[in-house]
Design a protein around this motif. Structure first.
Motif, mmCIF file in Angstrom:
data_model
loop_
_atom_site.group_PDB
_atom_site.id
_atom_site.type_symbol
_atom_site.label_atom_id
_atom_site.label_comp_id
_atom_site.label_asym_id
_atom_site.label_seq_id
_atom_site.Cartn_x
_atom_site.Cartn_y
_atom_site.Cartn_z
ATOM 1 N N ALA A 120 -18.240 -10.863 -22.634
ATOM 2 C CA ALA A 120 -17.271 -10.663 -21.388
ATOM 3 C C ALA A 120 -17.798 -10.649 -19.904
ATOM 4 O O ALA A 120 -17.779 -11.451 -19.115
ATOM 5 C CB ALA A 120 -16.195 -9.401 -21.690
ATOM 6 N N SER A 121 -18.543 -9.487 -19.764
ATOM 7 C CA SER A 121 -19.065 -9.351 -18.416
ATOM 8 C C SER A 121 -20.143 -9.776 -18.350
ATOM 9 O O SER A 121 -20.622 -10.229 -17.169
ATOM 10 C CB SER A 121 -19.367 -7.854 -18.335
ATOM 11 N N ARG A 165 -8.439 1.651 -7.011
ATOM 12 C CA ARG A 165 -8.089 3.096 -6.627
ATOM 13 C C ARG A 165 -8.972 3.927 -7.435
ATOM 14 O O ARG A 165 -8.415 4.930 -7.882
ATOM 15 C CB ARG A 165 -6.842 3.196 -6.636
ATOM 16 N N ALA A 183 0.854 -1.193 -0.013
ATOM 17 C CA ALA A 183 0.037 -0.027 -0.004
ATOM 18 C C ALA A 183 0.968 1.311 0.017
ATOM 19 O O ALA A 183 0.527 2.262 -0.661
ATOM 20 C CB ALA A 183 -0.752 0.129 1.066
ATOM 21 N N GLN A 202 -23.698 -9.444 -22.690
ATOM 22 C CA GLN A 202 -22.324 -9.182 -23.411
ATOM 23 C C GLN A 202 -21.248 -10.303 -23.140
ATOM 24 O O GLN A 202 -21.274 -10.865 -21.886
ATOM 25 C CB GLN A 202 -22.069 -7.682 -22.381
ATOM 26 N N LEU A 243 -8.694 -1.127 -25.080
ATOM 27 C CA LEU A 243 -10.437 -0.970 -24.765
ATOM 28 C C LEU A 243 -10.519 -2.172 -24.104
ATOM 29 O O LEU A 243 -11.555 -2.095 -23.476
ATOM 30 C CB LEU A 243 -11.029 -0.606 -26.285
ATOM 31 N N HIS A 260 -18.773 -4.364 -28.184
ATOM 32 C CA HIS A 260 -19.698 -5.616 -28.332
ATOM 33 C C HIS A 260 -20.797 -5.281 -29.311
ATOM 34 O O HIS A 260 -21.563 -6.339 -29.261
ATOM 35 C CB HIS A 260 -20.055 -6.082 -26.811
ATOM 36 N N MET A 300 2.391 1.745 -3.421
ATOM 37 C CA MET A 300 1.276 2.095 -4.160
ATOM 38 C C MET A 300 1.113 3.811 -4.044
ATOM 39 O O MET A 300 1.057 4.454 -4.878
ATOM 40 C CB MET A 300 -0.095 1.803 -4.210
ATOM 41 N N ASP A 301 1.067 4.251 -2.927
ATOM 42 C CA ASP A 301 0.820 5.591 -2.412
ATOM 43 C C ASP A 301 1.971 6.172 -3.204
ATOM 44 O O ASP A 301 1.809 7.330 -3.728
ATOM 45 C CB ASP A 301 0.692 5.889 -0.868
ATOM 46 N N THR A 323 -4.912 -5.964 -13.955
ATOM 47 C CA THR A 323 -4.647 -4.696 -14.665
ATOM 48 C C THR A 323 -3.362 -4.757 -15.477
ATOM 49 O O THR A 323 -3.212 -4.428 -16.651
ATOM 50 C CB THR A 323 -5.006 -3.313 -14.189
ATOM 51 N N VAL A 362 -7.934 -5.316 -28.004
ATOM 52 C CA VAL A 362 -8.494 -4.096 -28.917
ATOM 53 C C VAL A 362 -7.806 -2.670 -28.287
ATOM 54 O O VAL A 362 -8.148 -2.278 -27.345
ATOM 55 C CB VAL A 362 -9.625 -3.861 -29.332
ATOM 56 N N LEU A 369 -11.211 -8.049 -17.617
ATOM 57 C CA LEU A 369 -12.399 -9.055 -17.656
ATOM 58 C C LEU A 369 -13.825 -8.562 -17.861
ATOM 59 O O LEU A 369 -14.385 -9.368 -18.710
ATOM 60 C CB LEU A 369 -12.121 -10.277 -16.729
ATOM 61 N N MET A 370 -14.138 -7.333 -17.762
ATOM 62 C CA MET A 370 -15.537 -6.879 -18.027
ATOM 63 C C MET A 370 -15.507 -6.721 -19.564
ATOM 64 O O MET A 370 -16.791 -6.708 -20.185
ATOM 65 C CB MET A 370 -15.691 -5.706 -17.465
ATOM 66 N N ASP A 371 -14.326 -6.507 -20.218
ATOM 67 C CA ASP A 371 -14.585 -6.369 -21.937
ATOM 68 C C ASP A 371 -13.905 -7.234 -22.575
ATOM 69 O O ASP A 371 -14.000 -7.345 -23.942
ATOM 70 C CB ASP A 371 -13.963 -5.067 -22.396
ATOM 71 N N TYR A 372 -12.593 -7.982 -21.806
ATOM 72 C CA TYR A 372 -11.941 -9.193 -22.573
ATOM 73 C C TYR A 372 -12.649 -10.294 -22.378
ATOM 74 O O TYR A 372 -12.815 -10.881 -21.017
ATOM 75 C CB TYR A 372 -10.657 -9.075 -22.127
ATOM 76 N N ALA A 373 -13.385 -11.002 -23.296
ATOM 77 C CA ALA A 373 -14.314 -12.056 -23.367
ATOM 78 C C ALA A 373 -13.469 -13.676 -22.868
ATOM 79 O O ALA A 373 -13.001 -13.928 -24.025
ATOM 80 C CB ALA A 373 -15.427 -12.291 -24.297
ATOM 81 N N GLU A 413 1.813 6.970 -6.796
ATOM 82 C CA GLU A 413 1.264 8.308 -7.261
ATOM 83 C C GLU A 413 1.676 9.623 -6.778
ATOM 84 O O GLU A 413 1.029 10.564 -7.391
ATOM 85 C CB GLU A 413 -0.485 8.213 -6.291
#
Lengths: 789, 262
Positions: free
Chosen positions: B177-178, B40, A122, B175, A706, B240, A125-126, A288, A698, A710-714, A129
């Motif tokens: 991925a999510s 963060r 921590a 979607q 983009l 998507h 990481m601080d 990430t 992408v 994992l919310m966008d990379y399937a 920044e």
């Protein structure tokens, strides 16, 4: 006779006891006393000039013990590419320095330009920044065609171009191939993209540096597929630490898929920091960071032409490919699009003319390197897609057009038009097996059923060949490799008869701890559980080249075989001495030595004990001990091949593709553990289907990733797959390694993407849509757009 | 993640007090907030957990309505409203994965108003009433655009009351991925007419598809909206799907939802 649990037995994986009960010991599980923690400052822009980096505030932050910037590493070497490629005009490839930390410029989002070491993560990481970096954002170059077309934006100013090399294979065949295509009765052309993939191993990278001021010894514990190669790169190129003062240890590793072959700057950083501080330094990648800084895979743009007779006989393949290498050359990045790709461009076929052109391109994106299959998926995808299109244009069944051009069993060894010598195979037998197991004859009835439910059903088939068992050092040396690609093993028979086998290969999911003992136990007639594999620690194992390219069993397994042969030879001497006869008269079978024509016999265990209690040895003739090492350098690549079929249903309302069946017939030569092989193929299929339907790295025009989470990379999930039918019984032995094995780790990822896309295009064509190609991933949106184009 | 104070009140009253301090943030199941904090990208001085407030947990029914405590997890909604409001149970049972469903809450989801979340479509189509620690808000007034709601600072959703429609159905197209809704459509047929709520598609978050509602209120059949699709002019464009694709899916999914109601 095979010992119980020896060659060919589907023994359960012994390593799974610890993996499945949470007892695996991964790098991040290791925290030596007094550990400090490292966090990196990474670029948020894809291209920028570092005007200044002010770390004065960060250095005063609570818990901070050191801050490093690129300035601190100006004197150390760059992380090199492992293969030197020569362009068509004879120029060597452009090889800009890849520093430990970015200096002067940042070249992709995620490029690390500073590192903070602190008492806690921590605090590190601080402090990151609090680093004040004045980075002037510059235009980025992301698209490969743009990067080649103009030099306004350069990833590396000092080389004056974004082109790393312009490679021709085989350059001497270029004119003949051009001529053949010009005069051919039919030419099919296809432009396609092999989509960029983010590896996403379950375990992110992690590195721990230690330094002992008392001895001057360094230790790097790290997530690596090949600890000796990492040690060599750090020692010989980057930091100059003598190899005998540096231990590299890769403990349990949670998947690599290629991304952990390479040496990364973070490894050098934690070693340098450990030396400076005299304390252990640990860095664990976040997911990430993994997205932004692990070496990505694929990312080719290709135009392929297939020239053929009207009857479908192939005359020539010609390709022009742009291969993205990203912002820096990762260790295998120059070999992957060239010698692991161009050499496979004759496929399973007797085609007489092949010419491959590859331009490797620097862009402001994460480095791209070998990823499960490494070049062979790209070759197979291009070939098998254009063959399918040609079959459609010529009105020939896609199975028949392939059979017509297959290399036949009596043609081995077969010199392919792309420069390799295939040693064995039987592609018609695989296709026979496919027709049977996939019930190709029953497809029309299934398609009619699907139509009743409002779905478009399609069938895709594919055949592939790949080159594994990487690699014959003499050949790869000619082709530009800067290392040899042998492997090594030491077999140590302990006094009480159990056996430790030290191997250069590294198991990060493959099951070596189970499969390798099966080979040794089979040869020695002992219980496989009495054989233990030691791997991953350079202080314990002989110099091996690690695990990638489906090489472990074919190359390192062969070294194990050779070392075990030496053990038998020496044990025979000891047994002869024990039975007071000459070695020529001693036979060894089923774990027992016996004198021909007598009932005199002595067990392997007794011989082992004798080796270490040599009270009556003729010491001029027999050394005590029973331990042998072998280095094995293969005579050729191995050539696994296969025939795959996939059936899909496309929902015409939404474009969604469901995979109804996937059948994989593979020829891996001999099989040591069929259960492990099946699992490897299933995993490969999952990755290949993931590439075909879901995964896509992408970048936008500014170089922002983009699909950076994992919310966008399937990533594929279990419910994306049908039951995966895997069969490896239609096998031909590898002719040149002692176990007769070919390698199975990547096949599924190589064979499946074109199979899936062929099936989707077939479904759309059958549904009356004039769609010739859809780029991967074949997402619902892309399919719908293709249908409604 | 940055450091924060953690408050774990047992009553709505104490939660309200805790949330009145500067830079306090309510924590539902944490399925959006915690990953964001770990990266963060969000921070709070005080995190006020609502999970320990027993009066905010549970599903009850009376007189044609189903009432769900704001801190009730998706898994509990899926279990407990199966008989009283099957379409809502089906929606809840397909949010995320089991880990998400066993932590994530209805109050958290509605308060966040993710433009691709499922619950906003269910609440809006049902004409639900959102009870907070201060007032009642009708669903039609509650959703104010992407990640925007009518909630004030320190205001928390204590329960949500759904009038149970005659028939209803939710169709989600995931979607890849999510597995949030690329487009999701909730259709509810009530005595007062048909309501159609669309999530995942619009840059303004969940919305009612009035043209389809009008057509379906006259003739509740898929053919009544044959050939209709959403208005792509302010729809989401991302990796998507294009606005045109989303607009098309709005039509497809609405028809499927209506067909599934019969």
């Amino acid at each position: 006779m095979a010992a119980d649990g020896g060659m060919g037995f589907a023994t359960k994986r012994r390593e799974d006891v610890r993996f499945l009960t949470g007892r695996g010991k991964y790098t991040d599980d290791y925290s030596p006393a007094n550990t400090t923690y490292c966090a990196f400052a990474r670029s948020t822009v894809a291209n920028g000039t570092i005007k200044s980096i002010d770390v004065s505030v960060a250095e005063e932050m609570p818990g901070v013990v050191a801050v490093f910037t690129g300035e601190d590493f100006v004197e150390v070497g760059g992380n090199p590419a492992g293969w030197a490629i020569v362009s068509r005009d004879g120029d060597p490839m452009k090889e800009p320095k890849r520093p430990v930390l970015a200096h002067g410029k940042v070249r992709h989002v995620g490029d690390a330009y500073a590192a903070v070491i602190a008492e806690s993560l921590a605090e590190a990481m601080d402090a990151v920044e609090a680093i004040e970096a004045d980075i002037e954002e510059l235009d980025a170059v992301v698209n490969m065609a743009d990067a080649l077309a103009n030099n306004d934006v350069l990833v590396h100013d000092e080389i004056g171009t974004n082109q790393c090399f312009d490679w021709g294979w085989i350059e001497d065949n270029r004119a003949a191939t051009d001529e053949a295509i010009k005069n051919a009765p039919h030419v099919t052309t296809l432009e396609l993209v092999n989509n960029r993939l983010v590896p996403n191993a379950m375990e992110p990278r992690c590195s721990i540096g230690e330094y002992d001021p008392g001895t001057g010894d360094y230790k790097l514990t790290t997530t690596s597929q090949n600890p000796h190669l990492t040690r060599l790169l750090i020692s010989a190129f980057v930091m100059g630490i003598p190899e005998n003062k540096l231990t590299v240890h890769a403990p349990d590793v949670g998947g690599g898929f290629g991304s952990k072959i390479y040496h990364y700057g973070e490894e050098a950083l934690v070693l340098a920091a450990a030396k400076k501080l005299g304390r252990p330094v640990k860095w664990t990648s976040t997911r990430t960071e993994a997205f932004l800084s692990d070496a990505h895979g694929r990312d080719h743009v290709t135009k392929i032409e297939l020239a053929c007779e009207k009857d479908g006989t192939f005359i020539a393949f010609r390709t022009e490919t742009m291969a993205n290498v990203g912002a820096y050359l990762s260790n295998f990045s120059t070999a992957t699009p060239t010698f692991l790709h161009g050499t496979l461009m004759a496929g399973n076929y007797t085609v007489p003319n092949v010419y491959v052109n590859v331009k490797a391109v620097f862009t402001n994106t994460a480095p791209v390197d070998a990823y499960r299959g490494a070049g062979r998926p790209e070759a197979t995808f291009s070939l098998e897609r254009v063959i399918d299109k040609a079959a459609r244009e010529l009105g020939i069944n896609p199975v028949e057009i392939r059979r017509k051009n297959f290399v036949k069993p009596d043609q081995y060894p077969f010199a392919s038009a792309a420069g390799l010598e295939y040693d064995s195979g039987n592609y018609d037998a695989l296709m026979d097996g496919l027709e049977k197991h996939a019930d190709l004859a029953g497809f029309e009835a299934r398609a009619a059923e699907s139509a009743k439910n409002g779905k478009l059903r399609g069938l895709g088939v594919n055949s592939y060949i790949e080159a594994c068992g990487i690699a014959p050092s003499n050949l790869v040396g000619v082709l530009g490799s800067r290392v040899g690609l042998y492997d090594a093993a030491t077999v140590r028979v302990n006094a009480t008869g159990n056996i430790s086998v030290m191997v250069g290969a590294h198991s990060h999911g493959q099951g070596h701890e189970t499969a390798f003992p099966q080979v040794v136990a089979d040869m020695l007639g002992v219980d496989p559980m009495s054989v233990e594999i030691v791997h991953g620690d350079t202080s314990k194992i002989p110099f091996g080249m690690g695990t990638y390219g489906s090489r472990s069993l074919a190359v390192c397994g062969s070294a194990v075989y050779r070392a075990t042969e030496k053990i038998i030879k020496k044990a025979t001497l000891i047994a002869a001495h024990m039975m007071e006869d000459s070695a020529e008269n001693v036979d060894f079978a089923d774990g027992e030595f016996s004198v021909k024509g007598t009932n005199k016999k002595v067990g392997f265990g007794e011989v082992a004990l004798k080796a270490y209690i040599p009270h009556d040895f003729p010491i001029e003739d027999i050394e005590p001990g029973l331990e042998e090492t072998a280095f094995y350098d293969p005579a050729n690549f191995t050539y696994p091949s296969g025939a795959y079929a996939c059936e899909v249903e496309v929902d015409p309302d939404t474009g969604k593709v469901d995979i109804c069946s996937m059948v994989a017939m593979d020829d891996f030569g001999n099989v040591v553990n069929p259960m492990i092989v099946t699992g490897q193929v299933q995993g490969g299929l999952a990755q290949g289907i993931g590439q075909a339907l879901l995964e896509h790295g992408v970048y936008d025009e500014n170089g922002q990733l983009l699909s950076g989470s994992l919310m966008d990379y399937a990533m594929p999930r279990a419910d994306d797959f049908p039951n995966l039918v895997v069969d490896h019984s239609y096998a031909t032995e590898c002719t040149h390694n002692p176990i007769g094995v070919k390698g199975c780790g990547e096949a599924g990822a190589i064979g499946s993407p074109p199979t899936v896309v062929n099936a989707v295009v077939d479904a759309l064509q059958r549904g009356g849509h004039d769609v010739e190609h859809i780029d991967m991933p074949v997402s619902p949106a892309r399919v719908w757009e293709a249908m409604n184009g | 993640m940055y450091n924060f104070e953690f408050s774990n009140p047992k009553t709505i009253e104490n939660a309200t007090k805790a949330l009145s301090s500067e830079d306090a943030q309510a924590l539902g199941g944490g399925q959006t907030l915690l990953p964001t904090m770990k990266q963060r990208l969000a921070s709070a001085e005080v995190l006020v957990s609502l999970s320990g407030i027993s009066e905010m947990v549970g599903v009850s029914q009376s007189d044609g309505t189903v009432s769900i405590g704001g801190a009730t997890t998706h898994a509990e909604v899926a279990r407990q409203s199966r008989e009283a409001y099957p379409a809502l149970a089906q929606l809840a049972g397909k949010i995320g994965d089991p880990a998400v469903r066993n932590r994530g809450t209805i109050g958290g989801s509605l308060a966040n108003n993710d433009p691709a979340a499922c619950y906003p479509a269910g609440a809006l189509a049902s004409g639900a009433t959102i009870q907070t620690n201060k007032r009642e808000i009708q669903a039609d007034e509650f959703f104010r655009g992407m990640f925007e709601t009518a909630l004030d600072e320190g205001e928390i959703i204590t329960s949500v009351t759904f009038p149970v429609p005659e028939v209803a159905n939710y169709q989600k197209f995931e979607q890849p991925a999510s597995r949030f809704a690329l487009v999701g459509v909730f259709v509810a047929k009530t005595s007062g007419g048909v309501r159609v709520a669309v999530t995942g598609a619009s840059n303004n978050g969940v919305y009612r598809w009035r043209e389809a509602e009008a057509a379906l209120s006259t003739d509740f059949s898929a053919s009544a909206i044959d050939g209709m699709s959403g208005d792509p002019s302010d729809m989401i464009e991302d990796l998507h799907g294009s606005p045109a694709y989303r607009a098309h899916l709005v039509g497809v999914l609405t028809r499927r939802a209506v067909s599934s109601c019969s």
